[in-house]
Motif scaffolding. Sequence first.
Motif, PDB file in Angstrom:
ATOM      1  N   LEU A  60       0.217   1.121  10.835  1.00 34.32           N
ATOM      2  CA  LEU A  60      -0.793   0.735   9.939  1.00 34.32           C
ATOM      3  C   LEU A  60      -2.103   1.261  10.444  1.00 34.32           C
ATOM      4  CD1 LEU A  60       0.036  -3.011   8.844  1.00 34.32           C
ATOM      5  CD2 LEU A  60       0.934  -0.640   7.809  1.00 34.32           C
ATOM      6  N   ASN A  61      -3.061   1.627   9.282  1.00 36.79           N
ATOM      7  CA  ASN A  61      -4.309   1.899   9.783  1.00 36.79           C
ATOM      8  C   ASN A  61      -5.253   0.669  10.138  1.00 36.79           C
ATOM      9  OD1 ASN A  61      -7.388   2.739   9.718  1.00 36.79           O
ATOM     10  ND2 ASN A  61      -7.058   4.464   8.374  1.00 36.79           N
ATOM     11  N   ALA A  62      -5.493   0.392  11.305  1.00 36.17           N
ATOM     12  CA  ALA A  62      -5.841  -0.968  11.547  1.00 36.17           C
ATOM     13  C   ALA A  62      -7.276  -0.984  11.140  1.00 36.17           C
ATOM     14  CB  ALA A  62      -5.934  -1.367  13.114  1.00 36.17           C
ATOM     15  N   ASP A  63      -8.266   0.114  11.059  1.00 37.27           N
ATOM     16  CA  ASP A  63      -9.538  -0.033  10.794  1.00 37.27           C
ATOM     17  C   ASP A  63      -9.813  -0.326   9.428  1.00 37.27           C
ATOM     18  OD1 ASP A  63     -10.322   0.853  13.316  1.00 37.27           O
ATOM     19  OD2 ASP A  63     -10.614   2.957  12.814  1.00 37.27           O
ATOM     20  N   ARG A  64      -8.780   0.270   8.455  1.00 35.24           N
ATOM     21  CA  ARG A  64      -8.951  -0.236   6.997  1.00 35.24           C
ATOM     22  C   ARG A  64      -8.412  -1.583   6.741  1.00 35.24           C
ATOM     23  NH1 ARG A  64     -10.237   3.526   3.796  1.00 35.24           N
ATOM     24  NH2 ARG A  64      -9.418   2.750   1.943  1.00 35.24           N
ATOM     25  N   TYR A  65      -6.956  -1.764   7.357  1.00 37.93           N
ATOM     26  CA  TYR A  65      -6.589  -2.994   6.905  1.00 37.93           C
ATOM     27  C   TYR A  65      -6.389  -4.061   8.052  1.00 37.93           C
ATOM     28  CZ  TYR A  65      -4.900   0.535   3.641  1.00 37.93           C
ATOM     29  OH  TYR A  65      -4.660   1.425   2.678  1.00 37.93           O
ATOM     30  N   ASP A  66      -7.375  -4.123   8.811  1.00 36.09           N
ATOM     31  CA  ASP A  66      -7.406  -5.206   9.691  1.00 36.09           C
ATOM     32  C   ASP A  66      -7.109  -6.689   9.138  1.00 36.09           C
ATOM     33  OD1 ASP A  66      -8.206  -5.995  12.742  1.00 36.09           O
ATOM     34  OD2 ASP A  66      -9.457  -7.502  11.402  1.00 36.09           O
ATOM     35  N   ALA A  67      -7.577  -6.987   8.250  1.00 35.90           N
ATOM     36  CA  ALA A  67      -7.358  -8.352   7.461  1.00 35.90           C
ATOM     37  C   ALA A  67      -5.985  -8.397   7.060  1.00 35.90           C
ATOM     38  CB  ALA A  67      -8.614  -8.417   6.434  1.00 35.90           C
ATOM     39  N   GLU A  68      -5.183  -7.522   6.846  1.00 34.20           N
ATOM     40  CA  GLU A  68      -3.836  -7.519   6.537  1.00 34.20           C
ATOM     41  C   GLU A  68      -2.750  -7.642   7.570  1.00 34.20           C
ATOM     42  OE1 GLU A  68      -5.948  -5.785   4.646  1.00 34.20           O
ATOM     43  OE2 GLU A  68      -6.140  -7.187   3.238  1.00 34.20           O
ATOM     44  N   LEU A  69      -3.342  -7.375   8.776  1.00 34.66           N
ATOM     45  CA  LEU A  69      -2.452  -6.854   9.850  1.00 34.66           C
ATOM     46  C   LEU A  69      -1.597  -8.251  10.441  1.00 34.66           C
ATOM     47  CD1 LEU A  69      -4.477  -5.070  12.392  1.00 34.66           C
ATOM     48  CD2 LEU A  69      -3.140  -4.211  10.729  1.00 34.66           C
ATOM     49  N   ALA A  70      -2.310  -9.375  10.459  1.00 33.81           N
ATOM     50  CA  ALA A  70      -1.366 -10.679  10.632  1.00 33.81           C
ATOM     51  C   ALA A  70      -0.219 -10.996   9.461  1.00 33.81           C
ATOM     52  CB  ALA A  70      -2.310 -12.081  10.536  1.00 33.81           C
ATOM     53  N   ASP A  71      -0.726 -10.634   8.506  1.00 31.69           N
ATOM     54  CA  ASP A  71       0.454 -10.881   7.376  1.00 31.69           C
ATOM     55  C   ASP A  71       1.552  -9.931   7.324  1.00 31.69           C
ATOM     56  OD1 ASP A  71       1.195 -12.159   4.612  1.00 31.69           O
ATOM     57  OD2 ASP A  71       1.121 -10.011   4.121  1.00 31.69           O
ATOM     58  N   SER A  72       1.117  -8.801   7.695  1.00 28.60           N
ATOM     59  CA  SER A  72       2.217  -7.807   7.889  1.00 28.60           C
ATOM     60  C   SER A  72       3.304  -7.978   9.049  1.00 28.60           C
ATOM     61  CB  SER A  72       1.796  -6.364   8.064  1.00 28.60           C
ATOM     62  OG  SER A  72       1.357  -5.841   6.759  1.00 28.60           O
ATOM     63  N   LEU A  73       2.449  -8.513  10.057  1.00 32.33           N
ATOM     64  CA  LEU A  73       3.340  -8.896  11.343  1.00 32.33           C
ATOM     65  C   LEU A  73       4.488 -10.243  10.857  1.00 32.33           C
ATOM     66  CD1 LEU A  73       4.079  -8.611  14.511  1.00 32.33           C
ATOM     67  CD2 LEU A  73       2.096 -10.192  14.948  1.00 32.33           C
ATOM     68  N   ALA A  74       3.786 -10.986  10.268  1.00 34.93           N
ATOM     69  CA  ALA A  74       4.573 -12.187   9.777  1.00 34.93           C
ATOM     70  C   ALA A  74       5.798 -11.626   9.152  1.00 34.93           C
ATOM     71  CB  ALA A  74       3.742 -13.201   9.263  1.00 34.93           C
ATOM     72  N   ARG A  75       5.534 -10.632   8.073  1.00 34.48           N
ATOM     73  CA  ARG A  75       6.654 -10.240   7.253  1.00 34.48           C
ATOM     74  C   ARG A  75       7.767  -9.497   7.970  1.00 34.48           C
ATOM     75  NH1 ARG A  75       5.542  -8.789   1.341  1.00 34.48           N
ATOM     76  NH2 ARG A  75       3.606 -10.095   0.974  1.00 34.48           N
ATOM     77  N   ALA A  76       7.012  -8.713   9.134  1.00 32.33           N
ATOM     78  CA  ALA A  76       8.052  -8.044   9.949  1.00 32.33           C
ATOM     79  C   ALA A  76       8.943  -8.793  10.769  1.00 32.33           C
ATOM     80  CB  ALA A  76       7.260  -7.052  10.934  1.00 32.33           C
ATOM     81  N   ARG A  77       8.305  -9.796  11.253  1.00 29.85           N
ATOM     82  CA  ARG A  77       8.919 -10.857  12.041  1.00 29.85           C
ATOM     83  C   ARG A  77      10.342 -11.571  11.305  1.00 29.85           C
ATOM     84  NH1 ARG A  77       7.437 -11.313  17.018  1.00 29.85           N
ATOM     85  NH2 ARG A  77       5.203 -10.949  17.605  1.00 29.85           N
ATOM     86  N   ARG A  78       9.969 -11.755   9.810  1.00 29.26           N
ATOM     87  CA  ARG A  78      11.125 -12.397   8.855  1.00 29.26           C
ATOM     88  C   ARG A  78      12.182 -11.312   8.662  1.00 29.26           C
ATOM     89  NH1 ARG A  78       6.366 -14.546   6.492  1.00 29.26           N
ATOM     90  NH2 ARG A  78       6.420 -12.902   4.702  1.00 29.26           N
ATOM     91  N   LEU A  79      11.831 -10.049   8.737  1.00 27.60           N
ATOM     92  CA  LEU A  79      12.686  -8.790   8.339  1.00 27.60           C
ATOM     93  C   LEU A  79      13.656  -8.780   9.728  1.00 27.60           C
ATOM     94  CD1 LEU A  79      10.650  -6.096   6.893  1.00 27.60           C
ATOM     95  CD2 LEU A  79      11.944  -7.628   5.869  1.00 27.60           C
ATOM     96  N   ALA A  80      13.085  -8.744  11.044  1.00 32.77           N
ATOM     97  CA  ALA A  80      13.848  -8.940  12.272  1.00 32.77           C
ATOM     98  C   ALA A  80      14.636 -10.014  12.251  1.00 32.77           C
ATOM     99  CB  ALA A  80      12.794  -8.835  13.369  1.00 32.77           C
ATOM    100  N   ASP A  81      14.336 -11.138  11.750  1.00 38.37           N
ATOM    101  CA  ASP A  81      15.252 -12.200  11.991  1.00 38.37           C
ATOM    102  C   ASP A  81      16.308 -12.007  11.020  1.00 38.37           C
ATOM    103  OD1 ASP A  81      13.790 -13.587  13.739  1.00 38.37           O
ATOM    104  OD2 ASP A  81      12.796 -14.988  12.013  1.00 38.37           O
ATOM    105  N   LEU A  82      16.446 -11.320   9.700  1.00 34.50           N
ATOM    106  CA  LEU A  82      17.314 -11.042   8.959  1.00 34.50           C
ATOM    107  C   LEU A  82      18.492 -10.089   9.766  1.00 34.50           C
ATOM    108  CD1 LEU A  82      15.617  -9.952   5.510  1.00 34.50           C
ATOM    109  CD2 LEU A  82      16.813 -11.932   6.049  1.00 34.50           C
ATOM    110  N   VAL A  83      17.796  -9.280  10.486  1.00 34.85           N
ATOM    111  CA  VAL A  83      19.069  -8.458  11.240  1.00 34.85           C
ATOM    112  C   VAL A  83      19.704  -9.132  12.459  1.00 34.85           C
ATOM    113  CG1 VAL A  83      19.133  -6.270  12.835  1.00 34.85           C
ATOM    114  CG2 VAL A  83      17.776  -6.408  10.696  1.00 34.85           C
TER     115      VAL A  83
END
Length: 305
Positions: free
Chosen positions: A275-298
């Motif tokens: 992700l472009n951290a400069d543009r989307y810094d406020a969304e990074l934590a949410d995307s990380l939480a979503r990614a952790r849920r995806l990893a849990d599925l696998v």
Amino acid sequence: MTDIITAIGFSTGVSGKGDLSRLDASLGRIAALGADAAELSLYGEDLIAGGRVLPGRAQKLEQITRRHDLRYTVHGQIVSNFMDEQNLPLQKAVVRAMLELCDQVGAGVLVHHCGKAAMADQAGRDRLDVMEREALAELADVARGYGVKLAFENIFGMDDGEYRQTPAEVADTVRAVSHPNLCTLIDFSHAYIESTRRGLDWRAQIRGMASATGHLHVHDSFGRPYTMTKFYEPSEAVALGIGDLHLPLGWGDIAWEEIFAELTFQPDTVMILELNADRYDAELADSLARARRLADLVNQRALAA
């Protein structure tokens, strides 16, 4: 049993000015978010000149990476291309130098883009495929000496005059080389864009990659090829949903939960949010939480198997 997805993190930003202090700040932010890993965007940090590592700057890189408790992977040159016949010796030299840098910072993965060339006839494409496979085998041997996996990433073509392998063909290349230090890298958005451009079933394409895959790039998009390329602001491309947008998860229309409920990958796979951290810094934590849920599925599905 080893988890399938063992680390999740972010790619680092690039200053474009060779300023390694920005890399230090980027790693600090990634660590503060609670991520496990960082993919070092070393293609933009002036660490290699003429195919040789610059020792002083590499030492400074090592000092910076040691300050942060993260697992590291490295993104090689964006222009890396083992179908670049004219510059192939230089291309190989830079990959060798990148592998040296991986060793210096303890990175276990080097990302390498799949090749591209001007569109040729079938005989020409077959020759390019052989050239690329031979180069991958050679550099995978070098990677083995450093304990690094070379992760071969699927990309999309910009127009019909450009030869790119389909995502499934990228996996065919890796299987044909059959080297323990070579795996595929699924970039889901790239696969979506290229499959749309070529009229392919993109979910079938990534299914064809999964068993050979040991590294993941995750970012959202709408899978729309570049029917236009000039935008006055990046937000205009986002508004139209055109191109390789590198959006936070949930901003595009990729069905992430469906995909990760279905696919599995090689053990000890790292998932990187590009992700472009400069543009989307406020969304990074949410995307990380979503990614952790995806990893849990696998991982949970693998545990139950």
